[in-house]
Design a protein around this motif. Structure first.
Motif, PDB file in Angstrom:
ATOM      1  N   ASN A   2       3.632  14.176   2.651  1.00 43.11           N
ATOM      2  CA  ASN A   2       5.235  14.165   2.490  1.00 43.11           C
ATOM      3  C   ASN A   2       6.152  13.035   3.601  1.00 43.11           C
ATOM      4  OD1 ASN A   2       5.324  15.573   0.142  1.00 43.11           O
ATOM      5  ND2 ASN A   2       6.069  17.225   1.278  1.00 43.11           N
ATOM      6  N   SER A   3       5.472  13.216   4.963  1.00 43.92           N
ATOM      7  CA  SER A   3       6.002  12.548   6.069  1.00 43.92           C
ATOM      8  C   SER A   3       5.887  10.895   5.619  1.00 43.92           C
ATOM      9  CB  SER A   3       5.242  12.777   7.438  1.00 43.92           C
ATOM     10  OG  SER A   3       6.094  12.218   8.245  1.00 43.92           O
ATOM     11  N   PHE A   4       4.793  10.729   5.177  1.00 43.22           N
ATOM     12  CA  PHE A   4       4.684   8.958   4.854  1.00 43.22           C
ATOM     13  C   PHE A   4       5.397   8.776   3.796  1.00 43.22           C
ATOM     14  CE2 PHE A   4       0.502  10.092   6.600  1.00 43.22           C
ATOM     15  CZ  PHE A   4      -0.035   8.876   7.049  1.00 43.22           C
ATOM     16  N   VAL A   5       5.614   9.511   2.531  1.00 48.88           N
ATOM     17  CA  VAL A   5       6.821   9.424   1.625  1.00 48.88           C
ATOM     18  C   VAL A   5       8.090   9.210   2.093  1.00 48.88           C
ATOM     19  CG1 VAL A   5       7.713  10.176  -0.586  1.00 48.88           C
ATOM     20  CG2 VAL A   5       4.937  10.270  -0.195  1.00 48.88           C
ATOM     21  N   ASP A   6       8.517  10.154   2.741  1.00 50.60           N
ATOM     22  CA  ASP A   6       9.715  10.242   3.243  1.00 50.60           C
ATOM     23  C   ASP A   6      10.282   8.947   4.271  1.00 50.60           C
ATOM     24  OD1 ASP A   6      10.157  12.508   2.003  1.00 50.60           O
ATOM     25  OD2 ASP A   6       9.902  13.696   3.970  1.00 50.60           O
ATOM     26  N   LEU A   7       9.345   8.486   5.243  1.00 54.77           N
ATOM     27  CA  LEU A   7       9.438   7.437   5.995  1.00 54.77           C
ATOM     28  C   LEU A   7       9.668   6.253   5.422  1.00 54.77           C
ATOM     29  CD1 LEU A   7       9.618   6.389   8.641  1.00 54.77           C
ATOM     30  CD2 LEU A   7       7.181   6.158   8.847  1.00 54.77           C
ATOM     31  N   ASN A  63      12.940   1.690   3.511  1.00 58.64           N
ATOM     32  CA  ASN A  63      13.578   1.105   2.456  1.00 58.64           C
ATOM     33  C   ASN A  63      14.940   0.976   2.433  1.00 58.64           C
ATOM     34  OD1 ASN A  63      10.778  -0.019   1.685  1.00 58.64           O
ATOM     35  ND2 ASN A  63      10.654   1.850   0.188  1.00 58.64           N
ATOM     36  N   GLN A  64      15.644   2.032   2.448  1.00 56.53           N
ATOM     37  CA  GLN A  64      17.114   2.296   2.353  1.00 56.53           C
ATOM     38  C   GLN A  64      17.739   1.284   3.750  1.00 56.53           C
ATOM     39  OE1 GLN A  64      17.499   6.410   2.007  1.00 56.53           O
ATOM     40  NE2 GLN A  64      16.482   6.314   0.046  1.00 56.53           N
ATOM     41  N   ASN A 122      -1.013   4.196   0.584  1.00 61.72           N
ATOM     42  CA  ASN A 122      -0.006   4.355  -0.348  1.00 61.72           C
ATOM     43  C   ASN A 122       1.348   4.183   0.285  1.00 61.72           C
ATOM     44  OD1 ASN A 122      -1.453   5.159  -2.604  1.00 61.72           O
ATOM     45  ND2 ASN A 122      -1.634   7.294  -2.143  1.00 61.72           N
ATOM     46  N   PHE A 123       1.431   4.469   1.463  1.00 64.40           N
ATOM     47  CA  PHE A 123       2.759   4.003   2.409  1.00 64.40           C
ATOM     48  C   PHE A 123       2.976   2.607   2.440  1.00 64.40           C
ATOM     49  CE2 PHE A 123       4.178   2.827   6.959  1.00 64.40           C
ATOM     50  CZ  PHE A 123       5.434   3.436   6.696  1.00 64.40           C
ATOM     51  N   LEU A 124       1.745   1.890   2.707  1.00 66.10           N
ATOM     52  CA  LEU A 124       1.989   0.370   2.866  1.00 66.10           C
ATOM     53  C   LEU A 124       2.459  -0.107   1.495  1.00 66.10           C
ATOM     54  CD1 LEU A 124      -1.238  -0.460   4.625  1.00 66.10           C
ATOM     55  CD2 LEU A 124       0.948  -0.173   5.580  1.00 66.10           C
TER      56      LEU A 124
END
Length: 236
Positions: free
Chosen positions: A95-100, A105-106, A131-133
């Motif tokens: 989740n840390s990768f997803v949230d970052l 992006n925002q 997946n983060f990349l």
């Protein structure tokens, strides 16, 4: 010619013609985000990044604003005195990768993401890192601090997958660049070699140093950077 070492935290800033004619406040500058381990974490890449960012701030402070995402994990938690540490990536949790990725992006100010890469940082979560990349919508420049020769197929495909999703690759030696081409099939034209660099230190006679520290008549193996669990030095 005498060479003087300037410590990173004392690097002077030089005002450019553009800075004088077109002054910008720091908050108006485009941002470059460094994703890296960072002091007080005891890690060679952490101190390397601290020095590099200080030098870049001194030279290019009017061109862009550097922000930092510090790498942590379930065994590494730190308090950061540097005000430019704006993000934390806990590499132990997906989740840390997803949230970052969503936060980056925002943020319209971030124009480039620079990743200081060492395989030990993501050893248990290679898929999450890739997946983060993929999720990032910003240009990515990755700095490989290690390029391993003769990779097995799994390791090779992991590196190739990383390379697919970055726009720039930086290595520190010509040999590392040649390995990316020969062992991983990467395009040499996309690789930039920037030497690691080091603080200037006076050279001393190795025999005198061995005598001083009680190692006379012995062979010494050395490694640069700090020792840590991910460096497998205990296997030597």
């Amino acid at each position: 010619m005498k060479t003087t070492l300037i410590k990173p935290n004392r690097l002077s800033t030089v005002r450019s013609v553009n800075e004088i004619k077109f002054p910008l406040r720091k908050g108006e500058l485009p941002q470059v985000l460094f994703i890296t381990s960072f002091p007080p974490r005891q890690c060679g890449i952490a101190t390397y990044s601290e020095d590099l960012i200080a030098a870049m701030n001194a030279k290019f402070h009017h061109s862009f604003d550097i922000k930092i995402c510090a790498l942590e994990n379930e065994n590494e938690r730190h308090h950061y005195d540097n005000d430019d540490v704006e993000y934390i990536l806990d590499t132990s949790h997906e989740n840390s990768f997803v949230d970052l990725a969503a936060e980056i992006n925002q943020n319209d100010k971030i124009q480039l993401v620079v990743i200081q890469h060492e395989f030990g940082f993501y050893a248990k979560n290679e898929a999450d890192f890739i997946n983060f990349l993929i999720a990032l919508e910003k240009p990515i420049s990755i700095v490989f601090h290690t390029v391993l020769p003769n990779p097995n197929e799994h390791f090779k495909q992991n590196v190739i997958e990383i390379l697919k999703h970055v726009q720039s690759v930086i290595v520190m030696t010509n040999h590392a660049a040649s390995l990316l081409v020969s062992d991983y099939g990467y395009d040499n034209d996309k690789i930039t070699v920037i030497a690691h660099g080091t603080h200037l230190v006076a050279h001393a006679d190795k025999d005198a140093l061995k005598k001083k520290y009680g190692f006379e008549g012995r062979e010494i193996l050395s490694t640069f950077g700090l020792l840590g669990p991910g460096k497998v030095s205990k296997r030597l």
